[in-house]
Design a protein around this motif. Structure first.
Motif, PDB file in Angstrom:
ATOM      1  N   LEU A 175       0.851  -1.187   0.000  1.00 41.76           N
ATOM      2  CA  LEU A 175       0.000   0.000   0.000  1.00 41.76           C
ATOM      3  C   LEU A 175       0.886   1.235   0.000  1.00 41.76           C
ATOM      4  CD1 LEU A 175      -2.403  -1.152   2.847  1.00 41.76           C
ATOM      5  CD2 LEU A 175      -2.640  -1.537   0.385  1.00 41.76           C
ATOM      6  N   ALA A 176       0.429   2.283  -0.645  1.00 43.44           N
ATOM      7  CA  ALA A 176       1.118   3.569  -0.580  1.00 43.44           C
ATOM      8  C   ALA A 176       0.463   4.384   0.523  1.00 43.44           C
ATOM      9  CB  ALA A 176       1.005   4.301  -1.912  1.00 43.44           C
ATOM     10  N   GLY A 177       1.278   4.851   1.484  1.00 42.48           N
ATOM     11  CA  GLY A 177       0.734   5.636   2.589  1.00 42.48           C
ATOM     12  C   GLY A 177       1.151   7.092   2.523  1.00 42.48           C
ATOM     13  N   THR A 178       0.532   7.898   3.375  1.00 44.51           N
ATOM     14  CA  THR A 178       0.785   9.345   3.407  1.00 44.51           C
ATOM     15  C   THR A 178       0.490   9.979   2.042  1.00 44.51           C
ATOM     16  OG1 THR A 178       2.671   8.740   4.850  1.00 44.51           O
ATOM     17  CG2 THR A 178       2.335  11.058   4.440  1.00 44.51           C
ATOM     18  N   VAL A 179      -0.519   9.482   1.366  1.00 45.65           N
ATOM     19  CA  VAL A 179      -0.872  10.019   0.051  1.00 45.65           C
ATOM     20  C   VAL A 179      -1.763  11.251   0.258  1.00 45.65           C
ATOM     21  CG1 VAL A 179      -2.069   9.556  -2.122  1.00 45.65           C
ATOM     22  CG2 VAL A 179      -0.622   7.782  -1.066  1.00 45.65           C
ATOM     23  N   CYS A 180      -1.211  12.413  -0.071  1.00 46.83           N
ATOM     24  CA  CYS A 180      -1.900  13.684   0.200  1.00 46.83           C
ATOM     25  C   CYS A 180      -2.351  14.401  -1.068  1.00 46.83           C
ATOM     26  CB  CYS A 180      -0.984  14.610   0.995  1.00 46.83           C
ATOM     27  SG  CYS A 180      -0.551  13.971   2.624  1.00 46.83           S
ATOM     28  N   HIS A 181      -1.861  13.965  -2.231  1.00 45.00           N
ATOM     29  CA  HIS A 181      -2.182  14.663  -3.490  1.00 45.00           C
ATOM     30  C   HIS A 181      -2.609  13.654  -4.555  1.00 45.00           C
ATOM     31  CE1 HIS A 181      -0.330  18.138  -1.662  1.00 45.00           C
ATOM     32  NE2 HIS A 181       0.717  17.388  -1.389  1.00 45.00           N
ATOM     33  N   ALA A 182      -3.465  14.109  -5.456  1.00 47.48           N
ATOM     34  CA  ALA A 182      -3.975  13.222  -6.508  1.00 47.48           C
ATOM     35  C   ALA A 182      -2.848  12.675  -7.379  1.00 47.48           C
ATOM     36  CB  ALA A 182      -5.006  13.969  -7.351  1.00 47.48           C
ATOM     37  N   THR A 183      -1.829  13.472  -7.625  1.00 49.49           N
ATOM     38  CA  THR A 183      -0.728  12.983  -8.472  1.00 49.49           C
ATOM     39  C   THR A 183      -0.033  11.786  -7.816  1.00 49.49           C
ATOM     40  OG1 THR A 183       0.679  14.640  -7.444  1.00 49.49           O
ATOM     41  CG2 THR A 183      -0.176  15.175  -9.616  1.00 49.49           C
ATOM     42  N   GLN A 184       0.014  11.787  -6.482  1.00 47.26           N
ATOM     43  CA  GLN A 184       0.655  10.665  -5.782  1.00 47.26           C
ATOM     44  C   GLN A 184      -0.154   9.380  -5.926  1.00 47.26           C
ATOM     45  OE1 GLN A 184       0.806  12.681  -1.927  1.00 47.26           O
ATOM     46  NE2 GLN A 184       3.037  12.631  -2.021  1.00 47.26           N
ATOM     47  N   VAL A 185      -1.462   9.518  -6.117  1.00 45.47           N
ATOM     48  CA  VAL A 185      -2.293   8.328  -6.356  1.00 45.47           C
ATOM     49  C   VAL A 185      -1.831   7.657  -7.636  1.00 45.47           C
ATOM     50  CG1 VAL A 185      -4.625   7.514  -6.907  1.00 45.47           C
ATOM     51  CG2 VAL A 185      -4.297   9.277  -5.145  1.00 45.47           C
ATOM     52  N   ARG A 186      -1.718   8.441  -8.686  1.00 42.45           N
ATOM     53  CA  ARG A 186      -1.329   7.882  -9.989  1.00 42.45           C
ATOM     54  C   ARG A 186       0.091   7.317  -9.937  1.00 42.45           C
ATOM     55  NH1 ARG A 186      -4.883  12.179 -11.235  1.00 42.45           N
ATOM     56  NH2 ARG A 186      -3.328  13.826 -11.193  1.00 42.45           N
ATOM     57  N   GLU A 187       1.000   8.049  -9.302  1.00 40.67           N
ATOM     58  CA  GLU A 187       2.394   7.582  -9.216  1.00 40.67           C
ATOM     59  C   GLU A 187       2.498   6.274  -8.425  1.00 40.67           C
ATOM     60  OE1 GLU A 187       4.402  12.071  -9.184  1.00 40.67           O
ATOM     61  OE2 GLU A 187       4.152  10.957  -7.320  1.00 40.67           O
ATOM     62  N   SER A 188       1.744   6.205  -7.335  1.00 40.12           N
ATOM     63  CA  SER A 188       1.809   5.015  -6.474  1.00 40.12           C
ATOM     64  C   SER A 188       1.261   3.787  -7.194  1.00 40.12           C
ATOM     65  CB  SER A 188       1.001   5.244  -5.196  1.00 40.12           C
ATOM     66  OG  SER A 188       1.500   6.341  -4.485  1.00 40.12           O
ATOM     67  N   LEU A 189       0.150   3.975  -7.870  1.00 42.96           N
ATOM     68  CA  LEU A 189      -0.455   2.846  -8.581  1.00 42.96           C
ATOM     69  C   LEU A 189       0.450   2.400  -9.727  1.00 42.96           C
ATOM     70  CD1 LEU A 189      -4.179   4.030  -8.596  1.00 42.96           C
ATOM     71  CD2 LEU A 189      -3.153   2.286  -7.121  1.00 42.96           C
ATOM     72  N   ALA A 190       1.054   3.370 -10.399  1.00 47.30           N
ATOM     73  CA  ALA A 190       1.977   3.034 -11.489  1.00 47.30           C
ATOM     74  C   ALA A 190       3.182   2.256 -10.954  1.00 47.30           C
ATOM     75  CB  ALA A 190       2.434   4.306 -12.201  1.00 47.30           C
ATOM     76  N   ALA A 191       3.581   2.550  -9.713  1.00 44.00           N
ATOM     77  CA  ALA A 191       4.726   1.851  -9.116  1.00 44.00           C
ATOM     78  C   ALA A 191       4.359   0.441  -8.652  1.00 44.00           C
ATOM     79  CB  ALA A 191       5.255   2.660  -7.929  1.00 44.00           C
ATOM     80  N   GLY A 192       3.049   0.158  -8.569  1.00 44.77           N
ATOM     81  CA  GLY A 192       2.634  -1.192  -8.195  1.00 44.77           C
ATOM     82  C   GLY A 192       1.841  -1.280  -6.902  1.00 44.77           C
ATOM     83  N   ALA A 193       1.473  -0.136  -6.326  1.00 44.35           N
ATOM     84  CA  ALA A 193       0.686  -0.170  -5.092  1.00 44.35           C
ATOM     85  C   ALA A 193      -0.686  -0.782  -5.357  1.00 44.35           C
ATOM     86  CB  ALA A 193       0.523   1.244  -4.523  1.00 44.35           C
ATOM     87  N   ALA A 194      -1.133  -1.613  -4.392  1.00 44.01           N
ATOM     88  CA  ALA A 194      -2.441  -2.267  -4.524  1.00 44.01           C
ATOM     89  C   ALA A 194      -3.542  -1.444  -3.869  1.00 44.01           C
ATOM     90  CB  ALA A 194      -2.385  -3.645  -3.880  1.00 44.01           C
ATOM     91  N   GLY A 195      -3.156  -0.384  -3.160  1.00 49.75           N
ATOM     92  CA  GLY A 195      -4.144   0.457  -2.506  1.00 49.75           C
ATOM     93  C   GLY A 195      -3.486   1.728  -1.995  1.00 49.75           C
ATOM     94  N   ILE A 196      -4.339   2.669  -1.620  1.00 49.51           N
ATOM     95  CA  ILE A 196      -3.896   4.008  -1.232  1.00 49.51           C
ATOM     96  C   ILE A 196      -4.374   4.303   0.183  1.00 49.51           C
ATOM     97  CG2 ILE A 196      -4.170   6.482  -1.773  1.00 49.51           C
ATOM     98  CD1 ILE A 196      -2.664   4.908  -3.970  1.00 49.51           C
ATOM     99  N   VAL A 197      -3.474   4.817   1.016  1.00 48.12           N
ATOM    100  CA  VAL A 197      -3.837   5.227   2.376  1.00 48.12           C
ATOM    101  C   VAL A 197      -3.483   6.701   2.539  1.00 48.12           C
ATOM    102  CG1 VAL A 197      -3.582   4.752   4.838  1.00 48.12           C
ATOM    103  CG2 VAL A 197      -3.254   2.893   3.182  1.00 48.12           C
ATOM    104  N   SER A 198      -4.422   7.473   3.076  1.00 48.05           N
ATOM    105  CA  SER A 198      -4.198   8.916   3.247  1.00 48.05           C
ATOM    106  C   SER A 198      -4.439   9.312   4.700  1.00 48.05           C
ATOM    107  CB  SER A 198      -5.170   9.715   2.369  1.00 48.05           C
ATOM    108  OG  SER A 198      -5.029   9.380   1.017  1.00 48.05           O
TER     109      SER A 198
END
Ligand code: 3PG
Length: 212
Positions: free
Chosen positions: A65-88
């Motif tokens: 999971l990608a954590g500390t996601v505070c901006h929409a661009t980080q959602v796209r970057e995290s998913l592109a890197a292989g994250a299975a989910g987003i935590v904010s």
């Protein structure tokens, strides 16, 4: 993976901050060896995305999971890197739109009834209570159970090993998050054995069946 599946993987989600990308796979492997198959990599260092990428590539049975996601661009970057989910840590409409567009699982942070109601209005039913120990701890979660009976929480922030059980016994707590499982000190020292031992302890805690 939807958010309910995400919350049912482990009673404790290790929240991990890694500075050196070379440490990412050993940390995740230590967790996996101890029986924990989820890791939240915070986006707090310059190597965070590379860490997510390495773990996703080399340990496919770990859910990253990608954590500390505070901006929409980080959602796209995290998913592109292989994250299975987003935590904010909080909840914004911009991130809601980004995860919705991507079809990704999202665990946004809430601290008040109004935060939860904003999330419900967005169609969400699972939240990270953050920072849990300051936002009212177990008492707040008990109080939220009345007006929000269908809502499930992953309280995170200020929950150490000794406090975990007090949260997991609550009916509306699916799992908890915490950095104590793999601390920055352990990671910097390369103490994979301590991380594995903590993961073994986590694996003995009751199964996170409430969100299945
Ligand atoms: C964080 O944002 O660092 C997480 O909430 C973890 O909190 P903790 O270090 O208190 O476990």
């Amino acid at each position: 993976m939807n958010v309910h599946q995400l919350l049912s993987i482990s009673p404790v989600v290790p929240v991990v901050t890694i500075r050196d990308a070379h440490q990412a796979v050993p940390v995740a492997r230590a967790l996996q060896d101890g029986g924990v198959r989820v890791i939240e990599v915070t986006l707090r260092t310059g190597s965070s995305l590379e860490c997510i990428e390495r773990i996703a590539r080399e340990l496919p049975s770990m859910t990253v999971l990608a954590g500390t996601v505070c901006h929409a661009t980080q959602v796209r970057e995290s998913l592109a890197a292989g994250a299975a989910g987003i935590v904010s840590p909080g909840l914004t409409e911009a991130i809601a739109t980004a995860v919705d567009t991507a079809g990704a699982a999202w665990l946004p942070g809430v601290a008040t009834a109004s935060d939860i109601m904003r999330g419900l209005a967005l169609g969400l039913d699972s939240f990270k209570l953050f920072p849990a120990s300051i936002a009212g701890g177990p008492e707040a979660l008990r109080a939220f159970a009345g007006p929000f009976p269908g809502v499930r929480f992953c309280p995170t922030g200020g929950i150490d090993r000794a406090a975990v059980a007090r949260y997991l016994e609550l009916g509306n707590v699916a799992c908890v998050g915490g950095s104590w499982v793999a601390t920055e000190k352990m990671i910097d020292a390369g103490d994979w054995e301590a991380i594995r031992a903590n993961a073994e302890f986590v694996a003995t805690l009751r199964a996170a069946e409430k969100c299945q």
